[in-house]
Design a protein around this motif. Sequence first.
Motif, PDB file in Angstrom:
ATOM      1  N   ASN A  12       0.857  -1.269  -0.022  1.00  0.00           N
ATOM      2  CA  ASN A  12       0.002  -0.120  -0.059  1.00  0.00           C
ATOM      3  C   ASN A  12       0.852   1.326   0.073  1.00  0.00           C
ATOM      4  O   ASN A  12       0.693   2.305  -0.757  1.00  0.00           O
ATOM      5  CB  ASN A  12      -0.861   0.137   1.380  1.00  0.00           C
ATOM      6  N   GLN A  43      -6.621   0.466  -4.246  1.00  0.00           N
ATOM      7  CA  GLN A  43      -6.725   0.937  -2.770  1.00  0.00           C
ATOM      8  C   GLN A  43      -7.993   0.430  -2.098  1.00  0.00           C
ATOM      9  O   GLN A  43      -7.824   0.112  -0.991  1.00  0.00           O
ATOM     10  CB  GLN A  43      -6.569   2.568  -2.912  1.00  0.00           C
ATOM     11  N   THR A  90      -7.427  -2.855  -1.248  1.00  0.00           N
ATOM     12  CA  THR A  90      -6.466  -3.142  -0.221  1.00  0.00           C
ATOM     13  C   THR A  90      -6.969  -2.783   1.068  1.00  0.00           C
ATOM     14  O   THR A  90      -6.953  -3.501   2.215  1.00  0.00           O
ATOM     15  CB  THR A  90      -5.418  -2.070  -0.283  1.00  0.00           C
TER      16      THR A  90
END
Length: 114
Positions: free
Chosen positions: A24, A60, A63
Amino acid sequence: MADLDIDFFRALLLARRQETLALNDARRASQQTVELDQSRVGRLSRMDALQQQAMAQATQRNTDLMLLEIKAALRRCEEGSFGLCCECDEPIGEKRLHIAPTSRRCIACAQHEK
């Protein structure tokens, strides 16, 4: 669940969390706002940059979801419900947990969900 080595799965989940957080951090640069200055970037380059930004934002979101699933699995480890199906309360197969330690459902219940 007496047969499962909860410490092993806790360590596996913590390692996956660290891995996910590291990836990330590495992706953060891809999510920056796209500059739309036509004098600096051609139309196709801007479109490509916007597409890359959209892909980075989708990654994202995935994640963030993965981190939430890991957090929930770690909570189940602490509560003593790790490895039990949230639908039928039957044990989740150990092989399934090795592959996907965030699984909340056994194979039978997961297939019925589809």
